[in-house]
Scaffold this motif. Structure first.
Motif, PDB file in Angstrom:
ATOM      1  N   VAL A  98     -45.809  19.080 -22.871  1.00  0.00           N
ATOM      2  CA  VAL A  98     -46.378  19.572 -24.137  1.00  0.00           C
ATOM      3  C   VAL A  98     -47.090  20.904 -23.905  1.00  0.00           C
ATOM      4  CG1 VAL A  98     -48.117  19.114 -25.918  1.00  0.00           C
ATOM      5  CG2 VAL A  98     -46.658  17.262 -25.095  1.00  0.00           C
ATOM      6  N   PHE A  99     -47.760  21.017 -22.744  1.00  0.00           N
ATOM      7  CA  PHE A  99     -48.474  22.254 -22.404  1.00  0.00           C
ATOM      8  C   PHE A  99     -47.601  23.164 -21.528  1.00  0.00           C
ATOM      9  CE2 PHE A  99     -52.487  19.462 -22.615  1.00  0.00           C
ATOM     10  CZ  PHE A  99     -52.620  19.693 -23.966  1.00  0.00           C
ATOM     11  N   GLY A 100     -46.993  22.566 -20.508  1.00  0.00           N
ATOM     12  CA  GLY A 100     -46.157  23.354 -19.594  1.00  0.00           C
ATOM     13  C   GLY A 100     -44.750  23.473 -20.150  1.00  0.00           C
ATOM     14  N   GLU A 101     -44.672  24.117 -21.297  1.00  0.00           N
ATOM     15  CA  GLU A 101     -43.409  24.062 -22.032  1.00  0.00           C
ATOM     16  C   GLU A 101     -42.281  24.874 -21.391  1.00  0.00           C
ATOM     17  OE1 GLU A 101     -43.545  26.969 -25.673  1.00  0.00           O
ATOM     18  OE2 GLU A 101     -45.249  25.603 -25.796  1.00  0.00           O
ATOM     19  N   ASP A 102     -42.628  25.743 -20.422  1.00  0.00           N
ATOM     20  CA  ASP A 102     -41.583  26.522 -19.758  1.00  0.00           C
ATOM     21  C   ASP A 102     -41.211  25.964 -18.386  1.00  0.00           C
ATOM     22  OD1 ASP A 102     -41.349  28.379 -21.855  1.00  0.00           O
ATOM     23  OD2 ASP A 102     -43.097  29.484 -21.115  1.00  0.00           O
ATOM     24  N   LEU A 103     -41.792  24.818 -17.997  1.00  0.00           N
ATOM     25  CA  LEU A 103     -41.496  24.253 -16.675  1.00  0.00           C
ATOM     26  C   LEU A 103     -39.993  23.994 -16.524  1.00  0.00           C
ATOM     27  CD1 LEU A 103     -44.504  21.774 -16.286  1.00  0.00           C
ATOM     28  CD2 LEU A 103     -44.040  23.786 -14.846  1.00  0.00           C
ATOM     29  N   GLY A 104     -39.362  23.505 -17.594  1.00  0.00           N
ATOM     30  CA  GLY A 104     -37.930  23.225 -17.548  1.00  0.00           C
ATOM     31  C   GLY A 104     -37.123  24.501 -17.311  1.00  0.00           C
ATOM     32  N   HIS A 105     -37.507  25.555 -18.003  1.00  0.00           N
ATOM     33  CA  HIS A 105     -36.805  26.835 -17.835  1.00  0.00           C
ATOM     34  C   HIS A 105     -36.981  27.370 -16.409  1.00  0.00           C
ATOM     35  CE1 HIS A 105     -35.371  30.918 -18.755  1.00  0.00           C
ATOM     36  NE2 HIS A 105     -36.376  31.317 -17.987  1.00  0.00           N
ATOM     37  N   ILE A 106     -38.205  27.288 -15.909  1.00  0.00           N
ATOM     38  CA  ILE A 106     -38.482  27.791 -14.557  1.00  0.00           C
ATOM     39  C   ILE A 106     -37.672  26.988 -13.543  1.00  0.00           C
ATOM     40  CG2 ILE A 106     -40.275  28.139 -12.798  1.00  0.00           C
ATOM     41  CD1 ILE A 106     -42.303  28.280 -15.237  1.00  0.00           C
ATOM     42  N   ALA A 107     -37.656  25.654 -13.721  1.00  0.00           N
ATOM     43  CA  ALA A 107     -36.913  24.788 -12.796  1.00  0.00           C
ATOM     44  C   ALA A 107     -35.433  25.167 -12.783  1.00  0.00           C
ATOM     45  CB  ALA A 107     -37.098  23.324 -13.210  1.00  0.00           C
ATOM     46  N   LYS A 108     -34.900  25.396 -13.975  1.00  0.00           N
ATOM     47  CA  LYS A 108     -33.473  25.740 -14.096  1.00  0.00           C
ATOM     48  C   LYS A 108     -33.192  27.092 -13.431  1.00  0.00           C
ATOM     49  CE  LYS A 108     -30.033  25.994 -17.708  1.00  0.00           C
ATOM     50  NZ  LYS A 108     -29.977  26.492 -19.079  1.00  0.00           N
ATOM     51  N   GLU A 109     -34.026  28.081 -13.734  1.00  0.00           N
ATOM     52  CA  GLU A 109     -33.867  29.430 -13.163  1.00  0.00           C
ATOM     53  C   GLU A 109     -33.924  29.415 -11.645  1.00  0.00           C
ATOM     54  OE1 GLU A 109     -33.779  32.947 -14.321  1.00  0.00           O
ATOM     55  OE2 GLU A 109     -32.762  31.754 -15.873  1.00  0.00           O
ATOM     56  N   LYS A 110     -34.819  28.579 -11.110  1.00  0.00           N
ATOM     57  CA  LYS A 110     -35.072  28.580  -9.669  1.00  0.00           C
ATOM     58  C   LYS A 110     -34.307  27.466  -8.949  1.00  0.00           C
ATOM     59  CE  LYS A 110     -37.500  32.123  -9.679  1.00  0.00           C
ATOM     60  NZ  LYS A 110     -37.014  33.280  -8.918  1.00  0.00           N
ATOM     61  N   ASN A 111     -33.512  26.709  -9.724  1.00  0.00           N
ATOM     62  CA  ASN A 111     -32.727  25.629  -9.138  1.00  0.00           C
ATOM     63  C   ASN A 111     -33.605  24.613  -8.398  1.00  0.00           C
ATOM     64  OD1 ASN A 111     -30.298  24.363  -8.835  1.00  0.00           O
ATOM     65  ND2 ASN A 111     -29.663  25.522  -7.003  1.00  0.00           N
ATOM     66  N   LEU A 112     -34.715  24.262  -9.058  1.00  0.00           N
ATOM     67  CA  LEU A 112     -35.659  23.293  -8.500  1.00  0.00           C
ATOM     68  C   LEU A 112     -35.857  22.186  -9.535  1.00  0.00           C
ATOM     69  CD1 LEU A 112     -38.417  25.864  -7.403  1.00  0.00           C
ATOM     70  CD2 LEU A 112     -36.901  24.642  -5.829  1.00  0.00           C
ATOM     71  N   SER A 113     -36.403  21.052  -9.107  1.00  0.00           N
ATOM     72  CA  SER A 113     -36.794  20.027 -10.071  1.00  0.00           C
ATOM     73  C   SER A 113     -38.123  20.447 -10.708  1.00  0.00           C
ATOM     74  CB  SER A 113     -36.960  18.678  -9.378  1.00  0.00           C
ATOM     75  OG  SER A 113     -38.062  18.723  -8.498  1.00  0.00           O
ATOM     76  N   VAL A 114     -38.409  19.914 -11.896  1.00  0.00           N
ATOM     77  CA  VAL A 114     -39.686  20.198 -12.545  1.00  0.00           C
ATOM     78  C   VAL A 114     -40.838  19.731 -11.651  1.00  0.00           C
ATOM     79  CG1 VAL A 114     -41.168  19.509 -14.481  1.00  0.00           C
ATOM     80  CG2 VAL A 114     -38.810  20.209 -14.908  1.00  0.00           C
ATOM     81  N   GLU A 115     -40.649  18.564 -11.004  1.00  0.00           N
ATOM     82  CA  GLU A 115     -41.695  18.039 -10.115  1.00  0.00           C
ATOM     83  C   GLU A 115     -41.981  19.026  -8.982  1.00  0.00           C
ATOM     84  OE1 GLU A 115     -38.976  16.314 -11.129  1.00  0.00           O
ATOM     85  OE2 GLU A 115     -40.094  15.156 -12.634  1.00  0.00           O
ATOM     86  N   LYS A 116     -40.918  19.625  -8.461  1.00  0.00           N
ATOM     87  CA  LYS A 116     -41.078  20.580  -7.359  1.00  0.00           C
ATOM     88  C   LYS A 116     -41.808  21.843  -7.835  1.00  0.00           C
ATOM     89  CE  LYS A 116     -40.324  22.317  -3.203  1.00  0.00           C
ATOM     90  NZ  LYS A 116     -41.191  21.847  -2.096  1.00  0.00           N
ATOM     91  N   VAL A 117     -41.482  22.302  -9.040  1.00  0.00           N
ATOM     92  CA  VAL A 117     -42.168  23.481  -9.594  1.00  0.00           C
ATOM     93  C   VAL A 117     -43.670  23.200  -9.709  1.00  0.00           C
ATOM     94  CG1 VAL A 117     -42.427  24.958 -11.641  1.00  0.00           C
ATOM     95  CG2 VAL A 117     -40.140  24.335 -10.825  1.00  0.00           C
ATOM     96  N   VAL A 118     -43.997  22.021 -10.242  1.00  0.00           N
ATOM     97  CA  VAL A 118     -45.410  21.642 -10.383  1.00  0.00           C
ATOM     98  C   VAL A 118     -46.070  21.559  -9.011  1.00  0.00           C
ATOM     99  CG1 VAL A 118     -46.988  19.788 -11.092  1.00  0.00           C
ATOM    100  CG2 VAL A 118     -45.088  20.466 -12.582  1.00  0.00           C
TER     101      VAL A 118
END
Lengths: 239, 336
Positions: A98-118
């Protein structure tokens, strides 16, 4: 041996002491050391100082303190930099989508899981380089290289306040709602500026910042306390 | 309780004192008056501190009344019209406002800002040691906003010196505006010498798209010698930054504390107020001066304010002729 700073005039009442042209912890250390030395010396005629990534702006009253004397003072202090006392702030951050609304985009761009980005974002230690743009609006360096990405091509509509955003290897902690080209990763209940609190500001330029992941329920509880003026981040002296 | 009641107020009328000094390092805009010399003059005419809170009146104008007792008021700044119960007074004036009377300050023949000061103190809680209003961050003044009809400003230590209105003899407010002086830098090395000459010559005008934060300058397009992105550094009052489109912005009272475009020059403090008083059709050029010359000009302003202020009785209605001279409008204005 460090290179001598450049003295640049910003009119007759502000002097820029410039240590470099880049964002670099070593350059910023010198900025903060000069800032601390000048504060300790409490020079008559200096009105206030503004540390930035790479320079210290000294606002002065030229009818009290002339430029040549100010340069001389800075040169004498610059030769013996005092270590700036620093704090480490452990700042709660809710990475809920809800707050980290771009986490999915960042994960996709960087080929990482959302958990890994966090995990990467929360695992890094950041430096509060400077404030600007709005009260308590804090620029942080030290974002993990794995998360480096350019800003959006078109700014998004206004964010919530207190959001944590990244772009270009930097992070920002905001204090206001604003349209932005940066990417949202989370939101902190902590206020880096609160008019319900004295002091109104939390961290100093030069302090270290780390983020501690919290869930949505914890966010809501801490937010209610912070709204009343309580500091919900923890601090300790930095190594 | 004695107070000043706001009957009407145009947009952009705010309370301003010396400014929210000391918090730039936390990203807090200093705010403060657009024309510091005029603001100080209005305060000093009443025996207030130079940096006391006063009303900055925009071209939108203001109408006020005294409540609960008479108030001593001074107005100084641009060439605004001042009317007491409809009777025209000089634009730079000290007067007593009795309950039941109405004081009107409205746009006149020139200038963009004038200051209405009240003897005593505007009794509001300061925030971060200042009453200055910064509307963008909703800080200071009255609820962080501009003044509006119905607002009541309590005046602590109100004084009324019974007597007829007096013209303020303040020749230092008669200032040429065709040349604005600036010190080059801090990033003049981002521009070639011929671009610096283009900067000097202009001619420039203040864009209608200007506000308390920044004056957009219309004129020649400046080109950068080596890009226009710098790593953010500090911004001073009067900094002239040149963004990618080459149209300079003079950063004024509500400027941000830091910023990321090269700053070709910085307007000297005495001339920031002169620039602030320009309207969009008035052309000017820049003269670059040394820091020493800038300090001398600053000292001259400071000296003007330390001398006892002279006044003369208002014996007939008149235009503020000093201001007509200063804006080079005297020919047109006397024709009618």
């Amino acid at each position: 041996m460090s290179i001598a700073p450049r003295f640049l005039d910003a009119g007759e009442a502000a002097l820029v002491v410039e240590y470099g042209l880049h964002i670099d912890p070593a350059i910023h250390d010198r900025v903060m050391a000069l800032d601390a030395s000048l504060a300790a010396k409490s020079v008559r005629g200096i009105r206030e100082t503004v540390p930035t990534f790479r320079s210290l702006m000294i606002h002065y009253d030229p009818l009290t303190l002339d430029r040549a004397s100010l340069v001389k003072i800075v040169e004498s202090l610059d030769a013996t930099p005092a270590p700036a006392a620093r704090k480490r702030w452990i700042v709660p951050c809710c990475y809920d989508p809800v707050f980290g609304e771009d986490l999915g985009h960042i994960a996709k761009e960087k080929n990482l899981s959302v958990e890994k980005v966090v995990a990467l974002h929360a695992g890094a230690t950041y430096r509060a380089y400077m404030y600007g743009f709005a009260p308590g609006f804090c620029y942080l360096g030290g974002a993990p290289a794995e998360l480096t990405l350019s800003r959006r091509t078109t700014p998004r509509p206004p964010t919530l306040s207190q959001v944590i955003m990244i772009a270009d290897g930097m992070s920002i902690i905001t204090t206001i709602s604003m349209p932005t080209g940066w990417w949202l990763v989370g939101r902190t209940p902590e206020r880096f500026f609160s008019r319900n609190r004295d002091p109104a500001f939390l961290a100093e330029a030069g302090d270290q910042i780390t983020f501690e992941p919290i869930d949505r329920a914890t966010y809501d509880a801490l937010d209610a306390r912070a709204e009343k003026g309580e500091v919900v981040a923890r601090s300790e002296s930095a190594s | 309780m004695t107070g000043l009641k706001i009957l009407t107020a145009g947009p952009g009328v705010t309370l301003q004192d010396h400014g929210r000094d000391g918090y730039l390092r936390y990203g807090v805009t200093a705010a403060g008056p657009m024309d510091r010399l005029a603001h100080a003059t209005a305060n000093l005419a009443l025996g207030n501190e130079a940096g006391a809170a006063a009303i900055e009146v925009s071209l939108g104008g203001i109408e006020v009344a005294a409540e609960g007792g008479a108030l001593s008021i001074a107005v100084a700044g641009g060439g605004f019209e001042v009317l007491l119960d409809g009777v025209k007074l000089p634009g730079w004036v000290r007067l007593e406002l009795a309950p039941g009377s109405k004081l009107t300050v409205r746009a006149g023949i020139g200038g963009a800002w004038t200051y209405l000061a009240v003897a005593g103190q505007i009794d509001l809680p300061p925030f971060l040691n200042s009453l200055s209003t910064h509307t963008r961050s909703a800080l200071g003044g009255l609820e962080g906003r501009g003044l509006a009809a119905g607002d009541m400003l309590a005046i602590a230590g109100a004084k009324a010196q019974a007597g007829a209105p007096e013209r303020l003899l303040t020749p230092w407010l008669t200032r040429p505006t065709d040349v604005i002086r600036a010190v080059l830098g801090p990033q003049d090395d981002y521009f070639s010498e011929d671009q610096i000459e283009v900067f000097r010559q202009g001619p420039w005008t203040v864009s209608p798209r200007s506000d308390r934060m920044a004056f957009r300058l219309d004129g020649p397009r400046l080109t950068h010698a080596r890009g226009f992105n710098i790593i953010s550094d500090g911004i001073a009052m009067g900094s002239i930054q040149v963004p990618g489109d080459g149209q300079p912005l003079a950063l004024m009272a509500d400027r941000q504390s830091t910023g990321g475009y090269p700053k070709i020059a910085t307007i000297i403090a005495p001339d920031v107020g002169r620039l602030a008083q320009l309207r969009p059709n008035q052309a000017f050029r820049f003269e670059t001066v040394s820091v020493d010359e800038a300090v001398a000009a600053r000292r001259a302003d400071a000296d003007a304010l330390t001398a006892p202020m002279e006044t003369e009785p208002v014996i007939r209605r008149e235009f503020p002729s000093e201001f007509l001279l200063s804006v080079n409008l005297i020919g047109g204005a006397t024709a009618g």
